[in-house]
Design a protein around this motif. Structure first.
Motif, mmCIF file in Angstrom:
data_model
loop_
_atom_site.group_PDB
_atom_site.id
_atom_site.type_symbol
_atom_site.label_atom_id
_atom_site.label_comp_id
_atom_site.label_asym_id
_atom_site.label_seq_id
_atom_site.Cartn_x
_atom_site.Cartn_y
_atom_site.Cartn_z
ATOM 1 N N GLU A 135 -4.426 -1.788 8.361
ATOM 2 C CA GLU A 135 -3.352 -1.864 9.961
ATOM 3 C C GLU A 135 -3.139 -3.815 9.540
ATOM 4 O O GLU A 135 -1.624 -3.728 9.860
ATOM 5 N N THR A 136 -3.769 -4.562 9.039
ATOM 6 C CA THR A 136 -3.624 -5.278 8.551
ATOM 7 C C THR A 136 -2.990 -5.492 7.047
ATOM 8 O O THR A 136 -1.825 -5.657 7.670
ATOM 9 N N LYS A 137 -2.690 -4.137 6.343
ATOM 10 C CA LYS A 137 -1.812 -3.682 5.098
ATOM 11 C C LYS A 137 -0.622 -3.361 5.522
ATOM 12 O O LYS A 137 0.436 -3.638 5.105
ATOM 13 N N ARG A 138 -1.022 -2.949 6.275
ATOM 14 C CA ARG A 138 0.585 -1.764 7.183
ATOM 15 C C ARG A 138 1.172 -3.634 7.516
ATOM 16 O O ARG A 138 2.485 -3.142 7.431
ATOM 17 N N TYR A 139 0.620 -3.752 8.570
ATOM 18 C CA TYR A 139 1.636 -5.366 9.355
ATOM 19 C C TYR A 139 2.088 -6.211 8.511
ATOM 20 O O TYR A 139 3.226 -5.999 8.641
ATOM 21 N N MET A 140 1.610 -5.836 7.426
ATOM 22 C CA MET A 140 1.862 -6.720 6.296
ATOM 23 C C MET A 140 2.841 -6.730 5.685
ATOM 24 O O MET A 140 3.653 -7.422 5.295
ATOM 25 N N ASP A 141 3.134 -5.424 5.197
ATOM 26 C CA ASP A 141 4.381 -4.402 4.656
ATOM 27 C C ASP A 141 4.909 -4.353 5.232
ATOM 28 O O ASP A 141 6.258 -4.185 5.172
ATOM 29 N N PHE A 142 5.330 -4.533 6.856
ATOM 30 C CA PHE A 142 6.022 -4.219 7.760
ATOM 31 C C PHE A 142 6.344 -5.599 7.605
ATOM 32 O O PHE A 142 8.000 -5.429 7.735
ATOM 33 N N LYS A 143 6.266 -6.652 7.899
ATOM 34 C CA LYS A 143 6.319 -8.047 7.991
ATOM 35 C C LYS A 143 7.781 -8.633 6.229
ATOM 36 O O LYS A 143 8.280 -8.726 6.646
ATOM 37 N N THR A 144 6.891 -7.992 5.115
ATOM 38 C CA THR A 144 7.974 -8.076 4.118
ATOM 39 C C THR A 144 7.480 -7.241 3.351
ATOM 40 O O THR A 144 6.453 -6.247 2.360
ATOM 41 N N PRO A 145 8.682 -5.886 3.633
ATOM 42 C CA PRO A 145 9.155 -4.521 3.002
ATOM 43 C C PRO A 145 8.479 -4.495 1.434
ATOM 44 O O PRO A 145 8.673 -5.307 0.899
ATOM 45 N N GLY A 146 7.481 -3.950 0.870
ATOM 46 C CA GLY A 146 7.522 -3.618 -0.476
ATOM 47 C C GLY A 146 6.109 -4.488 -1.065
ATOM 48 O O GLY A 146 5.765 -4.934 -2.422
ATOM 49 N N SER A 147 5.980 -5.723 -0.423
ATOM 50 C CA SER A 147 4.943 -6.827 -1.004
ATOM 51 C C SER A 147 3.424 -5.688 -0.975
ATOM 52 O O SER A 147 3.107 -6.058 -1.495
#
Length: 260
Positions: free
Chosen positions: A153-165
């Motif tokens: 879920e942390t990885k998913r949230y980070m990708d949501f905040k910064t797409p492609g990161s």
């Protein structure tokens, strides 16, 4: 999640004027709201309009639900999606809930079918969480689940905040190419998209629409499973067999009436 329920395709009404007269071999077409072209012969004016489908026919959808999102049928009675950032989050939240619901429905129906037919000795689905496993105690399993789910879920949230990161080299133990994130909410690669469907996710409108429709149906089905378990204290396959044994007298109406 309510804000994301229902998004569709918007086509503005486009009146068409078809004019035919004796001196032309084919009719001419005029687009607009003007009067039909004048001519010596017969004139015919036809107006056509394509109206955007909404969850309630005749309803004007909110301006912020413009039809660009998958499954947009203009449903947001509480106005939760007025803020664009909130709408982005609700779309992702609905997508995750839909996928969990589809997995849950498939798991419940499969295990319940195997249990009822006697092919597998498992408890009914709403008691499965109370089963004690011999290879680990409940506390250990809970801690492992928190760690694994927390990481995902942390990885998913980070990708949501910064797409492609999260697709950059070194962001996932060297497995980035195997995941190959397409856009927030739609990871790909051989692990999460083994069949190679919808590789061009930007233009995969039909696949997105099918997924969200099936996911919404699965969420409704899960709600039905919860109500069934609370009222009848058996699984969905047992309920189905009981209904089929006497379809006219063993229905949801009689079941709810008897339970009260």
């Amino acid at each position: 999640m309510a804000a994301a329920v229902g998004r569709g395709f918007l086509v503005q009404p486009c009146p068409l004027s078809f004019v035919s007269n004796k001196n032309t071999s084919r009719p001419s077409v005029a687009i607009g709201h003007g009067k039909p072209a004048k001519g010596r012969g017969f004139a015919r004016h036809v107006t056509q309009a394509q109206v955007r489908p909404t969850w309630l026919p005749g309803l004007d959808p909110p301006a912020y639900l413009d039809g660009s999102l998958a499954g947009d049928f203009g449903f947001d009675p509480l106005g939760l999606g007025e803020d664009p950032e909130n709408l982005r989050w609700y779309v992702q939240a609905e997508l995750v809930h839909a996928r969990f619901a589809m997995l849950g429905v498939a798991g419940i129906l499969l295990t319940d079918l195997l249990r009822v037919t006697g092919l597998l000795s498992v408890p009914v689905w709403y008691n499965a969480g109370a089963v004690k496993f011999g290879f680990a105690n409940t506390e250990t399993l809970l801690i492992v689940q928190f760690i694994l789910m927390g990481f995902v879920e942390t990885k998913r949230y980070m990708d949501f905040k910064t797409p492609g990161s999260q697709a950059k080299d070194g962001s996932f133990f060297g497995l980035e190419s195997a995941l190959e994130g397409l856009e927030p909410g739609y990871p790909g690669g051989p692990l999460l998209n083994p069949l190679g469907l919808a590789k061009d996710i930007k233009n995969a409108h039909e696949w997105k629409l099918k997924e969200i429709k099936n996911g919404r149906l699965a969420m409704v089905a899960m709600l039905g499973f919860f109500v069934q378990a609370s009222v009848t204290h058996v699984g969905p396959i047992d309920n189905l067999l009981e209904h089929l044994s006497n379809p006219w007298h063993r229905t949801i109406v009689q079941t709810l009436a008897n339970s009260s």
